[in-house]
Scaffold this motif. Structure first.
Motif, PDB file in Angstrom:
ATOM      1  N   GLU A  70       2.991  -5.337  -7.353  1.00  0.00           N
ATOM      2  CA  GLU A  70       1.731  -4.640  -7.040  1.00  0.00           C
ATOM      3  C   GLU A  70       1.257  -4.958  -5.630  1.00  0.00           C
ATOM      4  O   GLU A  70       0.669  -4.119  -4.954  1.00  0.00           O
ATOM      5  CB  GLU A  70       0.654  -4.981  -8.079  1.00  0.00           C
ATOM      6  N   GLU A  71       1.506  -6.192  -5.183  1.00  0.00           N
ATOM      7  CA  GLU A  71       1.137  -6.547  -3.811  1.00  0.00           C
ATOM      8  C   GLU A  71       2.040  -5.843  -2.799  1.00  0.00           C
ATOM      9  O   GLU A  71       1.604  -5.438  -1.720  1.00  0.00           O
ATOM     10  CB  GLU A  71       1.247  -8.065  -3.615  1.00  0.00           C
ATOM     11  N   GLN A  72       3.309  -5.722  -3.180  1.00  0.00           N
ATOM     12  CA  GLN A  72       4.237  -5.002  -2.301  1.00  0.00           C
ATOM     13  C   GLN A  72       3.798  -3.544  -2.171  1.00  0.00           C
ATOM     14  O   GLN A  72       3.861  -2.956  -1.087  1.00  0.00           O
ATOM     15  CB  GLN A  72       5.666  -5.104  -2.860  1.00  0.00           C
ATOM     16  N   LYS A  73       3.306  -2.989  -3.270  1.00  0.00           N
ATOM     17  CA  LYS A  73       2.812  -1.605  -3.223  1.00  0.00           C
ATOM     18  C   LYS A  73       1.587  -1.506  -2.318  1.00  0.00           C
ATOM     19  O   LYS A  73       1.435  -0.537  -1.560  1.00  0.00           O
ATOM     20  CB  LYS A  73       2.434  -1.132  -4.637  1.00  0.00           C
ATOM     21  N   LEU A  74       0.707  -2.504  -2.406  1.00  0.00           N
ATOM     22  CA  LEU A  74      -0.486  -2.498  -1.555  1.00  0.00           C
ATOM     23  C   LEU A  74      -0.085  -2.537  -0.084  1.00  0.00           C
ATOM     24  O   LEU A  74      -0.614  -1.780   0.741  1.00  0.00           O
ATOM     25  CB  LEU A  74      -1.383  -3.686  -1.928  1.00  0.00           C
ATOM     26  N   MET A  75       0.866  -3.414   0.240  1.00  0.00           N
ATOM     27  CA  MET A  75       1.333  -3.517   1.626  1.00  0.00           C
ATOM     28  C   MET A  75       1.904  -2.167   2.099  1.00  0.00           C
ATOM     29  O   MET A  75       1.601  -1.698   3.192  1.00  0.00           O
ATOM     30  CB  MET A  75       2.393  -4.622   1.715  1.00  0.00           C
ATOM     31  N   LEU A  76       2.701  -1.538   1.265  1.00  0.00           N
ATOM     32  CA  LEU A  76       3.296  -0.245   1.620  1.00  0.00           C
ATOM     33  C   LEU A  76       2.217   0.828   1.779  1.00  0.00           C
ATOM     34  O   LEU A  76       2.277   1.662   2.687  1.00  0.00           O
ATOM     35  CB  LEU A  76       4.289   0.188   0.529  1.00  0.00           C
ATOM     36  N   THR A  77       1.227   0.774   0.908  1.00  0.00           N
ATOM     37  CA  THR A  77       0.192   1.801   0.911  1.00  0.00           C
ATOM     38  C   THR A  77      -0.735   1.648   2.107  1.00  0.00           C
ATOM     39  O   THR A  77      -1.146   2.638   2.722  1.00  0.00           O
ATOM     40  CB  THR A  77      -0.592   1.717  -0.417  1.00  0.00           C
ATOM     41  N   LEU A  78      -1.056   0.413   2.464  1.00  0.00           N
ATOM     42  CA  LEU A  78      -1.933   0.196   3.612  1.00  0.00           C
ATOM     43  C   LEU A  78      -1.240   0.548   4.927  1.00  0.00           C
ATOM     44  O   LEU A  78      -1.835   1.143   5.816  1.00  0.00           O
ATOM     45  CB  LEU A  78      -2.388  -1.274   3.683  1.00  0.00           C
ATOM     46  N   THR A  79       0.019   0.167   5.047  1.00  0.00           N
ATOM     47  CA  THR A  79       0.681   0.333   6.346  1.00  0.00           C
ATOM     48  C   THR A  79       1.308   1.720   6.489  1.00  0.00           C
ATOM     49  O   THR A  79       1.611   2.147   7.606  1.00  0.00           O
ATOM     50  CB  THR A  79       1.777  -0.732   6.547  1.00  0.00           C
ATOM     51  N   ARG A  80       1.519   2.424   5.365  1.00  0.00           N
ATOM     52  CA  ARG A  80       2.025   3.805   5.374  1.00  0.00           C
ATOM     53  C   ARG A  80       3.164   4.016   6.366  1.00  0.00           C
ATOM     54  O   ARG A  80       3.085   4.889   7.240  1.00  0.00           O
ATOM     55  CB  ARG A  80       0.885   4.759   5.704  1.00  0.00           C
ATOM     56  N   PRO A  81       4.238   3.250   6.243  1.00  0.00           N
ATOM     57  CA  PRO A  81       5.314   3.352   7.233  1.00  0.00           C
ATOM     58  C   PRO A  81       6.119   4.638   7.061  1.00  0.00           C
ATOM     59  O   PRO A  81       6.240   5.149   5.947  1.00  0.00           O
ATOM     60  CB  PRO A  81       6.193   2.153   6.909  1.00  0.00           C
ATOM     61  N   LYS A  82       6.657   5.125   8.178  1.00  0.00           N
ATOM     62  CA  LYS A  82       7.578   6.263   8.079  1.00  0.00           C
ATOM     63  C   LYS A  82       8.900   5.804   7.454  1.00  0.00           C
ATOM     64  O   LYS A  82       9.435   6.448   6.581  1.00  0.00           O
ATOM     65  CB  LYS A  82       7.826   6.829   9.481  1.00  0.00           C
ATOM     66  N   TYR A  83       9.385   4.658   7.944  1.00  0.00           N
ATOM     67  CA  TYR A  83      10.634   4.114   7.416  1.00  0.00           C
ATOM     68  C   TYR A  83      10.374   2.765   6.767  1.00  0.00           C
ATOM     69  O   TYR A  83       9.478   2.031   7.179  1.00  0.00           O
ATOM     70  CB  TYR A  83      11.676   3.938   8.531  1.00  0.00           C
ATOM     71  N   GLY A  85       3.412  -6.858 -11.447  1.00  0.00           N
ATOM     72  CA  GLY A  85       2.074  -7.441 -11.343  1.00  0.00           C
ATOM     73  C   GLY A  85       1.796  -8.123 -10.026  1.00  0.00           C
ATOM     74  O   GLY A  85       2.399  -7.813  -8.999  1.00  0.00           O
ATOM     75  N   PHE A  86       0.832  -9.042 -10.073  1.00  0.00           N
ATOM     76  CA  PHE A  86       0.327  -9.778  -8.925  1.00  0.00           C
ATOM     77  C   PHE A  86       0.674 -11.258  -9.039  1.00  0.00           C
ATOM     78  O   PHE A  86       0.686 -11.796 -10.139  1.00  0.00           O
ATOM     79  CB  PHE A  86      -1.208  -9.694  -8.906  1.00  0.00           C
ATOM     80  N   THR A  87       0.906 -11.913  -7.950  1.00  0.00           N
ATOM     81  CA  THR A  87       1.014 -13.369  -7.948  1.00  0.00           C
ATOM     82  C   THR A  87      -0.393 -13.950  -8.109  1.00  0.00           C
ATOM     83  O   THR A  87      -1.333 -13.477  -7.474  1.00  0.00           O
ATOM     84  CB  THR A  87       1.629 -13.838  -6.621  1.00  0.00           C
ATOM     85  N   ALA A  88      -0.513 -14.953  -8.971  1.00  0.00           N
ATOM     86  CA  ALA A  88      -1.841 -15.529  -9.233  1.00  0.00           C
ATOM     87  C   ALA A  88      -2.352 -16.283  -8.009  1.00  0.00           C
ATOM     88  O   ALA A  88      -1.582 -16.685  -7.134  1.00  0.00           O
ATOM     89  CB  ALA A  88      -1.774 -16.458 -10.435  1.00  0.00           C
ATOM     90  N   THR A  89      -3.654 -16.470  -7.990  1.00  0.00           N
ATOM     91  CA  THR A  89      -4.288 -17.182  -6.884  1.00  0.00           C
ATOM     92  C   THR A  89      -4.043 -18.691  -6.959  1.00  0.00           C
ATOM     93  O   THR A  89      -3.877 -19.249  -8.043  1.00  0.00           O
ATOM     94  CB  THR A  89      -5.806 -16.924  -6.878  1.00  0.00           C
ATOM     95  N   GLU A  90      -4.027 -19.317  -5.809  1.00  0.00           N
ATOM     96  CA  GLU A  90      -3.871 -20.774  -5.737  1.00  0.00           C
ATOM     97  C   GLU A  90      -5.030 -21.479  -6.480  1.00  0.00           C
ATOM     98  O   GLU A  90      -4.876 -22.606  -6.932  1.00  0.00           O
ATOM     99  CB  GLU A  90      -3.784 -21.200  -4.268  1.00  0.00           C
ATOM    100  N   GLN A  91      -6.168 -20.788  -6.628  1.00  0.00           N
ATOM    101  CA  GLN A  91      -7.301 -21.351  -7.386  1.00  0.00           C
ATOM    102  C   GLN A  91      -6.896 -21.686  -8.819  1.00  0.00           C
ATOM    103  O   GLN A  91      -7.451 -22.595  -9.431  1.00  0.00           O
ATOM    104  CB  GLN A  91      -8.451 -20.327  -7.463  1.00  0.00           C
ATOM    105  N   LYS A  92      -5.980 -20.898  -9.354  1.00  0.00           N
ATOM    106  CA  LYS A  92      -5.529 -21.122 -10.715  1.00  0.00           C
ATOM    107  C   LYS A  92      -4.871 -22.501 -10.829  1.00  0.00           C
ATOM    108  O   LYS A  92      -5.025 -23.200 -11.820  1.00  0.00           O
ATOM    109  CB  LYS A  92      -4.525 -20.033 -11.077  1.00  0.00           C
TER     110      LYS A  92
END
Lengths: 608, 608
Positions: free
Chosen positions: A425-438, A255-262
């Motif tokens: 899920e955030e780690q997946k977003l980071m991987l998906t946005l940056t699309r690294p070769k390695y 999942g996702f880490t909750a927002t500091e607003q919480k």
């Protein structure tokens, strides 16, 4: 200076590697072979834009000197075309088996060997595990430091204690403003974390672009400073990223880490519940957002605010000075003034959320705080989760505070804390946005790096392009391949008081031995010619047993030692080491037989 | 025998009580005053049946000697009309600051003082925190032991190691069959827990009936032995229960503890996933249900089963002998035979789920297990949650096993473990069925007892009828009132090797000191008449610094000591203690100045 290598992990690893090799299996570090899934995520389906033409042969080296296989002491060196830069220089707090050690820093041998190549030290954010070792590095070589404003402020404070602040060059950086260091061009990218002014770095080099996230999470509704700069990360992804080094701290959490607003909402509810009571709230001194929101709630509620604990007082003063914290005129009072106000008109913000034995909160729980007496009129909130290893210390404080009659909020169900790190899920977003070769997972114990690697594989990154490196690895990357070169010196240097590296495994082994069974000292003055005992033997013990309660044991020990010495005289044993060994062995086996313990036994012979 | 009192908790408590009294507030132990809620639960609305006529004046005393304000060493003494019985006699594992201590047992002073009154020792179930101290108690007095069959078996095993099994009288008890001991009539009541054959006790006395739950949960679909006997508990509730002493371990957790069936399902799924691999599964040796279900799955899957770890081998052997465990002919193999079978045909059930450093699993992780080599062909399941304080040790093992290439299942999301203790809703059910007049939460740290007290209050039990006692309390109960009498001796006795109580606070303080900074010994032979130094002074250090790397420091120390001794001669100081003090102080301040450390300094002077 003696430097002790990190022991357990490394040796386990070499054994692991050896085991893997002996069975012909691939070495663990280069990613395990998993069956290809038939599902091909969109990630791999989109055509890449053509790469910028690069000098094809140029490789970039990544040398992680800390932060792999551990949580803390993050430090990474990059080398390309003979230029080097360093990202972060943190410390790690000692394990419980590092008796008496205050902190652990990276081994700087490799950096010192290459000091002429190093263009600068870049810092992602101001937490101890990213900045804590800087003073020790600067004691060995001069380096300009690149960091955002708050980060520089925190480092400057630290260097002042070491008398190093004056002679160090600071360069304040801002997200999206590129820095050129040798052949590297570095762009800081804003990320969310539990401290303001945190950045990731996009490190462009002749070999390609590497993104190092630092610690991050993605908070769509942060309290200040905006969301992690997803567009810039995406832009780099579009242009082509050679490698991503990403934060693995929470890689085991779905999942996702909750927002500091919480937390803001959770704390607001608790303020309402605490209506007639004094509020004491413990949190991390570096979490300026959190402290600010507590201040805002206090102001809303018509309460004065006081700070307790050295780092809380220092950090908030600096944050105010630099404009990261706003406290309305007349709100701040000192701890000494607390008792001049009725309980319902004050909030005390304190350190000690991790149960640190000398912290302000700990002293309140044990009734030894100079200014604050806790009682039934107090409503205490612990706005943090225990870091693994601190659970028992936190529990001890909670028990103490409850016994004093205070109401204590410490459970996760009250939404008084969120993590500063990305979940899966955030780690997946980071991987998906940056699309690294390695992909290189960093910042974490092996189990966390491994999980992060599996997450990356689940997105379709070939396992052969995922590498779990270790401290001291020499990762060589180019557009064509990823491989491991000859490793470099890396390890853990223990700091104890003023001593850096003068405590090593022998000293620790002795401390462990002494802590478990204590010691027995045998002293005797002997005639250097005849070997005859002139005075003693005297037996002195510490940390062994109550001598007075164990007279027969100690009397027996005395005779055993006397007999052993007599026998040496009779047998004309004149080599003092042999005498000592015989005495030690005789006493050791006697004590074990009688007590099933093995104290350290130290025979000391004085010749006259 | 020296006996050291439990220190931290007690002193914090007296301070708490003192603080509360000085502000005029009620003492924490007698329940806090909370505003009455308007809602009156059905619990209090139902009319009570008329009480059996009782001798009104007769009180019953409850003396908890362990298990309050701590998790472990449960022991309770009941006294009525001059008769006494004891329920449980457990141990607790030492805190990390109890250097070198193996285990901690209750202080038996009170029991020994009253040995003629004691009619028997009743045991709820066979876990260490309920039976572990029995051998130490039986070394002091003879007592018949009352327990269910499995419980007696486990105790007998333990007593055999101490050579006490032969001379101890065991009485096997069965749920619903009453026992008469002096003026007490005790009925064992079947409860669910993570070990078979666990019971609660309904203790009937001239003062009324007390129910002590022991450890329990309510599992509506247990694997064997039936649900907690709710009807008998309800029957007692109908007749009138004077007091309930109930398990507080999980009082911080809302909801219900899941059924052991969930683990069966979780493990079955994992067996399917592990198809081609060897399965290694770590769990508690005493959880016979869990081990049985793993065996059943192994049989289904056509796998052989081996046991590893001393307690696993012993417990399963006994459980088979007593009929609690059924292993089909030809299924069980020894660990030595493991390698004769292909990986997919074996399951290894092992100890070490808590990361114990010497356990079988720990040795597998560090490649030092004699028969088992872990590698990529292994599928390892840790079927347990880390007990607070063990998180880091478990993580270390997980990292080690992953590094060896094994697949490791350790996270709670896989449903491979459920707790053995009641959560809040089950605690409410217990309170509601038994409808006690007075309530004493037991088995837990202060924060857990407190939460359990709040749960009881939320059901409408008046807070004045709820009492959080402490070890050594003398709780006096009658139909008319609950009050505290003069406390009795209680505390923590440390066991180290064969020594019981010979390690106390002084020894521990020395061990702590030695563990943090090591020691420096100064030895000198002096002329008894002139005070002149004839040999030495020699400096010997252990656990302090690498001497070879710190020659200048040690040379300086040598001069400091020589100067201090010379000055004593010059000033005619002849009292050896004064000489030692002066030498110690001179060296101590020198070392602190140079290193910011404070090793233990031991001057030893020998006169000739």
């Amino acid at each position: 200076m003696a430097q002790s290598k990190e022991n357990t992990n490394n040796s386990a690893r070499s054994k692991a590697a050896a085991a893997a090799q002996s069975t012909g299996a691939p070495v663990a570090q280069t990613g395990e072979k998993r069956p290809r899934t038939t599902r091909r995520p969109y990630y791999n389906r989109r055509p890449r834009r053509p790469q910028q033409p690069r000098e094809a042969a140029v490789p970039i080296h990544i040398y992680p000197l800390g932060g792999l296989g551990e949580v803390g002491k993050n430090m990474t060196v990059y080398e390309c075309n003979g230029d080097m830069i360093i990202v972060d220089c943190g410390l790690v707090f000692p394990d419980s088996d590092m008796y008496g050690v205050d902190m652990v820093i990276p081994d700087f041998t490799f950096v010192v060997q290459n000091k002429d190549k190093i263009k600068g030290l870049l810092i992602t954010h101001g937490h101890e595990d990213h900045i804590g070792s800087i003073p020790y590095l600067l004691q060995k070589l001069d380096l300009p430091i690149y960091g955002t404003r708050l980060t520089c402020g925190l480092i400057r404070n630290k260097l002042e204690e070491f008398g190093l602040a004056g002679k160090t060059k600071f360069v304040e950086i801002t997200p999206r403003q590129k820095i050129k260091l040798g052949c590297f061009t570095i762009e800081p990218i804003h990320v969310n974390h539990s401290i303001p002014d945190a950045v990731a770095f996009a490190i462009d080099s002749p070999a390609g672009t590497i993104i190092q996230t630092g610690d991050f999470k993605i908070d769509y509704t942060p309290l200040a400073c905006g969301v992690t700069d997803l567009s810039t990360l995406a832009e780099y992804g579009q242009r082509g990223v050679l490698a991503l080094l990403s934060d693995s701290t929470n890689s085991e959490r779905p999942g996702f880490t909750a927002t500091e607003q919480k937390v803001a909402a959770g704390v607001r509810n608790l303020f309402a519940r605490a209506r007639n009571k004094r509020i004491i709230i413990a949190t991390f001194a570096s979490n300026i957002y959190r402290v600010q929101q507590i201040i805002d709630l206090a102001v809303e509620d018509g309460r004065k605010v006081a700070f307790s604990g050295r780092s809380m007082v220092n950090n908030t003063a600096m944050a105010q000075e630099l404009g990261y914290m706003h406290i309305p005129e007349g709100t701040l009072i000192s701890v000494d003034e607390l008792n001049q106000y009725p309980p319902e008109q004050v909030v005390l913000i304190t350190t000690g959320s991790q149960g640190e034995p000398l912290s302000a909160l700990s002293r309140m729980a044990s009734c030894s705080h100079r200014q604050v007496r806790v009682g039934p009129g107090d409503f205490i909130i612990i706005s943090a989760n225990p870091i693994p290893g601190n659970e028992k210390s936190v529990t001890k404080i909670v028990n103490g505070l409850l016994l004093l009659g205070a109401e204590v909020i410490y459970e996760s169900m009250y939404d008084v804390h969120v993590s500063g790190h990305a979940c899966q899920e955030e780690q997946k977003l980071m991987l998906t946005l940056t699309r690294p070769k390695y992909f290189l997972p960093v910042h974490g114990e092996y189990k966390q790096l491994k999980k992060h690697a599996l997450t990356a594989a689940s997105l379709g990154i070939p396992t052969s392009n995922i590498l779990i490196a270790e401290n001291g690895s020499n990762v060589i990357l180019s557009q064509d391949e990823i491989k491991l070169g000859e490793p470099v010196t890396a390890g853990a240097v223990m700091v104890d008081g003023l001593g850096v590296g003068d405590v090593g495994n022998v000293v620790l082994r002795d401390r462990k031995h002494l802590s478990e069974d204590g010691l027995v000292i045998i002293v005797a003055t002997v005639d250097s010619k005849t070997g005859k005992v002139l005075a003693g033997p005297d037996l002195v013990s510490r940390g062994f047993v109550y001598v007075r309660e164990n007279e027969s044991l100690m009397d027996g020990a005395q005779s055993i030692v006397e007999n052993a010495l007599d026998r040496c005289v009779d047998e004309h044993v004149r080599d003092w080491n042999s005498v000592k060994t015989r005495v030690r062995e005789a006493l050791s086996s006697y004590i074990y037989r009688r007590t099933k313990r093995s104290p350290m036994i130290l025979p000391i012979l004085m010749e006259v």
